[in-house]
Design a protein around this motif. Structure first.
Motif, PDB file in Angstrom:
ATOM      1  N   THR A 118     -49.947  63.198 -13.439  1.00  0.00           N
ATOM      2  CA  THR A 118     -48.504  63.250 -13.165  1.00  0.00           C
ATOM      3  C   THR A 118     -47.898  64.496 -13.756  1.00  0.00           C
ATOM      4  O   THR A 118     -47.151  65.245 -13.015  1.00  0.00           O
ATOM      5  CB  THR A 118     -47.997  61.955 -13.480  1.00  0.00           C
ATOM      6  OG1 THR A 118     -48.675  61.030 -12.975  1.00  0.00           O
ATOM      7  CG2 THR A 118     -46.324  62.300 -13.300  1.00  0.00           C
ATOM      8  N   LEU A 119     -48.221  64.835 -14.956  1.00  0.00           N
ATOM      9  CA  LEU A 119     -47.846  65.853 -15.558  1.00  0.00           C
ATOM     10  C   LEU A 119     -48.346  67.330 -14.752  1.00  0.00           C
ATOM     11  O   LEU A 119     -47.509  68.113 -14.573  1.00  0.00           O
ATOM     12  CB  LEU A 119     -48.321  66.137 -17.042  1.00  0.00           C
ATOM     13  CG  LEU A 119     -47.671  65.014 -18.088  1.00  0.00           C
ATOM     14  CD1 LEU A 119     -48.342  65.122 -19.561  1.00  0.00           C
ATOM     15  CD2 LEU A 119     -46.202  65.126 -18.277  1.00  0.00           C
ATOM     16  N   ILE A 148     -36.717  76.717 -15.790  1.00  0.00           N
ATOM     17  CA  ILE A 148     -37.935  76.023 -15.515  1.00  0.00           C
ATOM     18  C   ILE A 148     -38.829  75.583 -16.890  1.00  0.00           C
ATOM     19  O   ILE A 148     -39.618  74.597 -16.926  1.00  0.00           O
ATOM     20  CB  ILE A 148     -38.825  76.658 -14.504  1.00  0.00           C
ATOM     21  CG1 ILE A 148     -38.040  76.913 -13.259  1.00  0.00           C
ATOM     22  CG2 ILE A 148     -39.974  76.287 -14.128  1.00  0.00           C
ATOM     23  CD1 ILE A 148     -37.800  75.501 -12.564  1.00  0.00           C
ATOM     24  N   GLN A 149     -39.096  76.657 -17.652  1.00  0.00           N
ATOM     25  CA  GLN A 149     -39.978  76.438 -18.887  1.00  0.00           C
ATOM     26  C   GLN A 149     -39.527  75.512 -19.760  1.00  0.00           C
ATOM     27  O   GLN A 149     -40.082  74.691 -20.419  1.00  0.00           O
ATOM     28  CB  GLN A 149     -40.058  77.872 -19.537  1.00  0.00           C
ATOM     29  CG  GLN A 149     -41.083  78.820 -18.845  1.00  0.00           C
ATOM     30  CD  GLN A 149     -41.180  80.079 -19.590  1.00  0.00           C
ATOM     31  OE1 GLN A 149     -40.408  80.566 -20.278  1.00  0.00           O
ATOM     32  NE2 GLN A 149     -42.156  81.095 -19.140  1.00  0.00           N
ATOM     33  N   ILE A 150     -38.038  75.386 -19.770  1.00  0.00           N
ATOM     34  CA  ILE A 150     -37.423  74.456 -20.775  1.00  0.00           C
ATOM     35  C   ILE A 150     -37.985  73.060 -19.894  1.00  0.00           C
ATOM     36  O   ILE A 150     -38.172  71.997 -20.873  1.00  0.00           O
ATOM     37  CB  ILE A 150     -36.065  74.810 -20.877  1.00  0.00           C
ATOM     38  CG1 ILE A 150     -35.431  75.796 -21.486  1.00  0.00           C
ATOM     39  CG2 ILE A 150     -35.053  73.387 -21.390  1.00  0.00           C
ATOM     40  CD1 ILE A 150     -34.290  76.227 -21.356  1.00  0.00           C
ATOM     41  N   ILE A 151     -37.550  72.729 -18.743  1.00  0.00           N
ATOM     42  CA  ILE A 151     -37.944  71.635 -18.130  1.00  0.00           C
ATOM     43  C   ILE A 151     -39.407  71.266 -18.319  1.00  0.00           C
ATOM     44  O   ILE A 151     -39.655  70.029 -18.655  1.00  0.00           O
ATOM     45  CB  ILE A 151     -37.455  71.677 -16.815  1.00  0.00           C
ATOM     46  CG1 ILE A 151     -36.031  71.842 -16.675  1.00  0.00           C
ATOM     47  CG2 ILE A 151     -38.059  70.189 -15.761  1.00  0.00           C
ATOM     48  CD1 ILE A 151     -35.633  72.233 -15.027  1.00  0.00           C
ATOM     49  N   PHE A 156     -43.625  67.732 -20.802  1.00  0.00           N
ATOM     50  CA  PHE A 156     -44.823  67.965 -21.207  1.00  0.00           C
ATOM     51  C   PHE A 156     -44.664  67.058 -22.779  1.00  0.00           C
ATOM     52  O   PHE A 156     -45.693  66.078 -23.050  1.00  0.00           O
ATOM     53  CB  PHE A 156     -45.584  69.267 -21.538  1.00  0.00           C
ATOM     54  CG  PHE A 156     -46.280  69.447 -20.367  1.00  0.00           C
ATOM     55  CD1 PHE A 156     -47.834  69.234 -20.263  1.00  0.00           C
ATOM     56  CD2 PHE A 156     -45.761  70.319 -19.628  1.00  0.00           C
ATOM     57  CE1 PHE A 156     -48.394  69.568 -19.325  1.00  0.00           C
ATOM     58  CE2 PHE A 156     -46.526  70.775 -18.473  1.00  0.00           C
ATOM     59  CZ  PHE A 156     -47.921  70.521 -18.260  1.00  0.00           C
ATOM     60  N   PHE A 157     -43.602  67.232 -23.487  1.00  0.00           N
ATOM     61  CA  PHE A 157     -43.366  66.390 -24.566  1.00  0.00           C
ATOM     62  C   PHE A 157     -43.234  65.075 -24.484  1.00  0.00           C
ATOM     63  O   PHE A 157     -43.768  64.239 -25.149  1.00  0.00           O
ATOM     64  CB  PHE A 157     -42.221  66.999 -25.268  1.00  0.00           C
ATOM     65  CG  PHE A 157     -41.747  66.313 -26.400  1.00  0.00           C
ATOM     66  CD1 PHE A 157     -42.307  66.637 -27.826  1.00  0.00           C
ATOM     67  CD2 PHE A 157     -40.570  65.237 -26.438  1.00  0.00           C
ATOM     68  CE1 PHE A 157     -41.684  65.965 -28.776  1.00  0.00           C
ATOM     69  CE2 PHE A 157     -40.272  64.795 -27.536  1.00  0.00           C
ATOM     70  CZ  PHE A 157     -41.080  65.040 -28.934  1.00  0.00           C
ATOM     71  N   ILE A 158     -42.387  64.670 -23.378  1.00  0.00           N
ATOM     72  CA  ILE A 158     -42.491  63.232 -23.141  1.00  0.00           C
ATOM     73  C   ILE A 158     -43.909  62.651 -22.661  1.00  0.00           C
ATOM     74  O   ILE A 158     -44.268  61.467 -23.158  1.00  0.00           O
ATOM     75  CB  ILE A 158     -41.380  62.894 -21.813  1.00  0.00           C
ATOM     76  CG1 ILE A 158     -40.027  63.346 -22.508  1.00  0.00           C
ATOM     77  CG2 ILE A 158     -41.533  61.728 -21.370  1.00  0.00           C
ATOM     78  CD1 ILE A 158     -39.149  63.255 -21.080  1.00  0.00           C
ATOM     79  N   SER A 171     -44.943  51.282 -28.919  1.00  0.00           N
ATOM     80  CA  SER A 171     -43.724  52.089 -28.170  1.00  0.00           C
ATOM     81  C   SER A 171     -43.501  53.268 -27.973  1.00  0.00           C
ATOM     82  O   SER A 171     -43.489  53.735 -29.279  1.00  0.00           O
ATOM     83  CB  SER A 171     -42.686  50.842 -28.397  1.00  0.00           C
ATOM     84  OG  SER A 171     -41.550  51.132 -27.472  1.00  0.00           O
ATOM     85  N   PRO A 172     -43.161  53.868 -27.211  1.00  0.00           N
ATOM     86  CA  PRO A 172     -42.655  55.233 -27.059  1.00  0.00           C
ATOM     87  C   PRO A 172     -41.242  55.283 -27.969  1.00  0.00           C
ATOM     88  O   PRO A 172     -41.198  56.493 -28.434  1.00  0.00           O
ATOM     89  CB  PRO A 172     -42.657  55.738 -25.619  1.00  0.00           C
ATOM     90  CG  PRO A 172     -43.538  54.674 -24.989  1.00  0.00           C
ATOM     91  CD  PRO A 172     -43.564  53.430 -25.794  1.00  0.00           C
TER      92      PRO A 172
END
Length: 218
Positions: A118-119, A148-151, A156-158, A171-172
């Motif tokens: 998905t990533l 775009i890079q911020i998004i 990717f962090f999430i 749990s996340p």
């Protein structure tokens, strides 16, 4: 599927295989059948959907659909389907009452694979969005790449948080709450850098500054 498992068990026992080993081989064979079925479904879906999309892209004059075909975005998206099917069908091969540990491990691996695919799909889609808008005259002087890079970093962090939560079986939200204190400290340390970054985004988003403008200070 249980009828198939019973038939496989009887065939393996008739071949002289020890009864204790039969269940392991039986489950492994059923898992192999599930994987083969999902791979066949994956190729069929990709053949049908991708073929339809290619024909549609040839008929239209839009550029974005051609880029989707060239960058194989459909293929990246279709990889999610077999992983979801394997995750759903795993209890058939390894029932929770018989082998719960194996089932949990395999399902966790499937979830990690689903998140990773998905990533990859989201990252490729964001790159195409940047490529499309970067070719338009009205967006050429805009810092689209930075947005775009911020998004991408946020996504990717999430995704990384979800993968870690699956591995440690937490749990996340628990992990995010633990990172909240660290984020507060980082915001204090890099306060001026963050404010400058946000100011740059506001200037670009509101089109407040262009080449040739005069800036005066008292």
């Amino acid at each position: 599927m249980h009828t198939i498992q019973d038939w496989l068990s009887n065939q393996l026992i008739s071949l002289g295989i020890i009864k204790d080993t039969v269940s392991v081989l039986d489950n492994s064979i059923v898992l192999l059948i599930i994987i083969l079925i999902t791979v066949a479904i994956d190729y069929t879906c990709r053949y049908i959907v991708l073929g339809m999309f290619k024909r549609l892209a040839k008929r239209t004059k839009n550029q974005w659909d051609d880029l989707i075909v060239e960058r194989k975005i459909i293929n990246k998206m279709m990889h999610i389907i077999p992983a979801i099917l394997v995750y759903i069908l795993l209890p058939i091969a390894f029932p929770a009452e018989e082998s719960p540990k194996i089932l949990i491990i395999l399902q966790r691996l499937c979830l990690i694979y689903i998140i990773a695919v998905t990533l990859r799909f989201i990252n490729a889609s964001l790159n195409i969005i940047h490529e499309i808008y970067n070719q338009k005259e009205t967006f050429k002087d805009k810092p689209l790449k930075g947005f775009i890079q911020i998004i991408q970093v946020i996504v990717f962090f999430i995704g990384f948080i979800f993968i870690i939560s699956i591995l440690i079986n937490k749990s996340p939200t628990t992990l995010l709450a633990g990172l909240g204190a660290s984020a507060a400290i980082l915001m204090l340390v890099f306060k001026d850098t963050i404010l400058g970054f946000v100011a740059g985004i506001q200037l670009s988003a509101n089109d407040m500054l262009r080449s040739g403008d005069w800036i005066t200070m008292s």
